[in-house]
Design a protein around this motif. Structure first.
Motif, PDB file in Angstrom:
ATOM      1  N   GLN A 132       0.719  -1.199  -0.058  1.00 60.19           N
ATOM      2  CA  GLN A 132       0.148   0.095   0.271  1.00 60.19           C
ATOM      3  C   GLN A 132       0.453   1.442   0.179  1.00 60.19           C
ATOM      4  N   ARG A 133       2.170   1.128   1.026  1.00 58.51           N
ATOM      5  CA  ARG A 133       2.566   2.688   1.045  1.00 58.51           C
ATOM      6  C   ARG A 133       3.659   2.361  -0.737  1.00 58.51           C
ATOM      7  N   THR A 134       4.103   1.598  -1.178  1.00 58.78           N
ATOM      8  CA  THR A 134       4.546   1.821  -2.061  1.00 58.78           C
ATOM      9  C   THR A 134       3.704   2.544  -3.464  1.00 58.78           C
ATOM     10  N   LEU A 135       2.589   1.912  -3.573  1.00 59.67           N
ATOM     11  CA  LEU A 135       1.129   2.308  -3.949  1.00 59.67           C
ATOM     12  C   LEU A 135       1.120   3.980  -4.477  1.00 59.67           C
ATOM     13  N   GLN A 136       0.810   4.063  -2.670  1.00 57.29           N
ATOM     14  CA  GLN A 136       0.492   5.894  -2.287  1.00 57.29           C
ATOM     15  C   GLN A 136       1.968   6.520  -2.584  1.00 57.29           C
ATOM     16  N   ARG A 137       2.822   6.446  -2.238  1.00 61.42           N
ATOM     17  CA  ARG A 137       3.746   6.771  -2.174  1.00 61.42           C
ATOM     18  C   ARG A 137       5.117   7.027  -2.779  1.00 61.42           C
ATOM     19  N   GLY A 138       5.380   5.342  -3.075  1.00 60.70           N
ATOM     20  CA  GLY A 138       6.068   5.633  -4.176  1.00 60.70           C
ATOM     21  C   GLY A 138       7.187   4.157  -3.555  1.00 60.70           C
ATOM     22  N   GLN A 139       8.532   4.019  -4.273  1.00 64.84           N
ATOM     23  CA  GLN A 139       9.235   2.744  -4.225  1.00 64.84           C
ATOM     24  C   GLN A 139       9.440   3.057  -2.266  1.00 64.84           C
ATOM     25  N   ALA A 140       9.866   4.431  -2.531  1.00 60.00           N
ATOM     26  CA  ALA A 140      11.430   4.608  -1.528  1.00 60.00           C
ATOM     27  C   ALA A 140      10.537   4.811  -0.107  1.00 60.00           C
ATOM     28  N   ALA A 141       8.956   5.146  -0.228  1.00 55.00           N
ATOM     29  CA  ALA A 141       8.039   5.055   1.129  1.00 55.00           C
ATOM     30  C   ALA A 141       8.002   3.316   0.866  1.00 55.00           C
ATOM     31  N   GLY A 142       7.825   2.205   0.342  1.00 57.40           N
ATOM     32  CA  GLY A 142       7.414   1.403   0.923  1.00 57.40           C
ATOM     33  C   GLY A 142       8.625   0.631   0.931  1.00 57.40           C
ATOM     34  N   LEU A 143       9.712   0.740   0.581  1.00 56.94           N
ATOM     35  CA  LEU A 143      11.312   0.437   1.001  1.00 56.94           C
ATOM     36  C   LEU A 143      11.381   0.777   2.264  1.00 56.94           C
ATOM     37  N   ALA A 144      11.453   2.330   2.451  1.00 55.73           N
ATOM     38  CA  ALA A 144      11.622   3.161   3.927  1.00 55.73           C
ATOM     39  C   ALA A 144      11.490   1.881   4.685  1.00 55.73           C
ATOM     40  N   THR A 145       9.391   1.736   5.181  1.00 54.59           N
ATOM     41  CA  THR A 145       8.672   0.903   6.047  1.00 54.59           C
ATOM     42  C   THR A 145       9.252  -0.618   5.972  1.00 54.59           C
ATOM     43  N   GLY A 146       9.098  -1.384   4.789  1.00 53.82           N
ATOM     44  CA  GLY A 146       9.443  -2.951   5.131  1.00 53.82           C
ATOM     45  C   GLY A 146      11.382  -2.924   5.617  1.00 53.82           C
ATOM     46  N   LEU A 147      11.695  -2.095   5.671  1.00 58.28           N
ATOM     47  CA  LEU A 147      13.504  -1.565   5.861  1.00 58.28           C
ATOM     48  C   LEU A 147      13.235  -2.166   7.320  1.00 58.28           C
ATOM     49  N   GLY A 148      12.209  -1.514   8.034  1.00 56.16           N
ATOM     50  CA  GLY A 148      11.707  -1.041   9.673  1.00 56.16           C
ATOM     51  C   GLY A 148      11.908  -1.985   9.986  1.00 56.16           C
ATOM     52  N   ALA A 149      10.739  -2.894   9.513  1.00 57.20           N
ATOM     53  CA  ALA A 149      10.858  -4.342  10.292  1.00 57.20           C
ATOM     54  C   ALA A 149      11.354  -5.860   9.441  1.00 57.20           C
ATOM     55  N   ALA A 150      12.722  -4.875   8.551  1.00 54.75           N
ATOM     56  CA  ALA A 150      13.495  -5.622   8.776  1.00 54.75           C
ATOM     57  C   ALA A 150      14.484  -5.368   9.727  1.00 54.75           C
ATOM     58  N   ALA A 151      14.728  -4.246   9.925  1.00 54.44           N
ATOM     59  CA  ALA A 151      15.594  -3.869  11.196  1.00 54.44           C
ATOM     60  C   ALA A 151      15.099  -4.278  13.126  1.00 54.44           C
ATOM     61  N   ALA A 152      13.880  -3.853  13.031  1.00 55.09           N
ATOM     62  CA  ALA A 152      13.492  -5.281  14.301  1.00 55.09           C
ATOM     63  C   ALA A 152      13.552  -6.660  13.504  1.00 55.09           C
ATOM     64  N   PHE A 200       8.908  -0.335  12.205  1.00 57.70           N
ATOM     65  CA  PHE A 200      10.568  -0.846  13.335  1.00 57.70           C
ATOM     66  C   PHE A 200       9.569  -0.807  14.313  1.00 57.70           C
ATOM     67  N   VAL A 201       8.779  -0.284  15.626  1.00 54.56           N
ATOM     68  CA  VAL A 201       8.125  -0.512  16.687  1.00 54.56           C
ATOM     69  C   VAL A 201       7.146  -0.948  16.653  1.00 54.56           C
ATOM     70  N   LEU A 202       6.077  -1.130  15.418  1.00 57.12           N
ATOM     71  CA  LEU A 202       4.931  -1.651  14.616  1.00 57.12           C
ATOM     72  C   LEU A 202       5.714  -3.650  15.190  1.00 57.12           C
ATOM     73  N   THR A 203       6.437  -3.800  14.366  1.00 56.79           N
ATOM     74  CA  THR A 203       7.121  -4.828  14.490  1.00 56.79           C
ATOM     75  C   THR A 203       8.194  -5.882  15.582  1.00 56.79           C
ATOM     76  N   LEU A 204       8.858  -4.754  16.599  1.00 57.79           N
ATOM     77  CA  LEU A 204       9.058  -4.879  17.681  1.00 57.79           C
ATOM     78  C   LEU A 204       7.465  -5.491  18.434  1.00 57.79           C
ATOM     79  N   SER A 205       6.441  -4.690  18.632  1.00 54.72           N
ATOM     80  CA  SER A 205       5.624  -4.999  19.093  1.00 54.72           C
ATOM     81  C   SER A 205       4.626  -5.908  19.059  1.00 54.72           C
ATOM     82  N   ASN A 206       5.101  -7.201  17.907  1.00 58.10           N
ATOM     83  CA  ASN A 206       4.955  -7.952  17.855  1.00 58.10           C
ATOM     84  C   ASN A 206       4.945  -9.511  17.794  1.00 58.10           C
ATOM     85  N   PRO A 207       4.451  -9.921  19.145  1.00 57.29           N
ATOM     86  CA  PRO A 207       4.895 -10.975  19.566  1.00 57.29           C
ATOM     87  C   PRO A 207       4.841 -12.005  18.593  1.00 57.29           C
TER      88      PRO A 207
END
Length: 181
Positions: free
Chosen positions: A2-22, A89-96
């Motif tokens: 959704q973020r990639t569709l609405q805001r571009g690849q950089a936004a989608g990648l930033a979101t995904g990299l937050g999850a990857a960092a967590a 990042f925060v959302l992924t860290l809070s996921n049990p």
């Protein structure tokens, strides 16, 4: 997606990299054998499930109600991208489920089911594997992004909101049914 569709690849990648960092954080915790921290995180599974579920429900609500612009709105600047990264990042860290999956994997490693010569390759593997997945996904979505009309982006947005709400409810149900253990 959704973020990639609405805001571009950089936004989608930033979101995904937050999850990857967590994922990498939990990978490092498990790989370096910080058993006390893992036990503590497993012990607070119920409160984390509740907080994570509430965050998911809030995100679902905001996603459902967000207007779909007729044109795509790319992320404005590095600060905007950092906010997307941090939120994911925060959302992924809070996921049990994330915590428990790393506890299971590294618990098996600690029990001698599988051995790695050093924790560093495991942590790098988790980080690079997750980052590569997000790069592939956002690249594919960015390539077909122009074909998505506002009506299709609205459908994707609503579908995303329903999935998020479903994940939140499933997470809450699992946590409450399991009594937080």
């Amino acid at each position: 997606v959704q973020r990639t569709l609405q805001r571009g690849q950089a936004a989608g990648l930033a979101t995904g990299l937050g999850a990857a960092a967590a994922d990498a954080v939990y990978g490092a915790v498990g790989a370096y054998g910080v058993h006390g921290l893992i036990a503590w995180l497993a012990g607070i599974r119920l409160p984390m499930a509740i907080v994570g579920g509430l965050l998911l429900l809030l995100l679902a609500w905001r996603t459902w109600r967000a207007p779909v612009d007729e044109r795509v709105a790319p992320a404005r600047d590095a600060r905007d991208l950092l906010g997307l990264f941090a939120g994911s990042f925060v959302l992924t860290l809070s996921n049990p489920a994330t915590i428990l999956s790393f506890v299971a994997v590294f618990g098996a490693l600690a029990a001698g089911v599988a051995r790695a010569p050093s924790p560093l390759p495991m942590v790098l593997g988790v980080a690079l594997g997750s980052a590569a997945w997000w790069l592939l996904l956002t690249t594919l979505v960015a390539r077909v992004r122009g074909r998505f009309t506002a009506a299709w982006r609205r459908r994707v947005s609503r579908g995303s909101a329903l999935l998020l709400a479903g994940f939140a409810l499933a997470q809450g149900w699992t946590a409450l049914a399991g009594g937080g253990s």
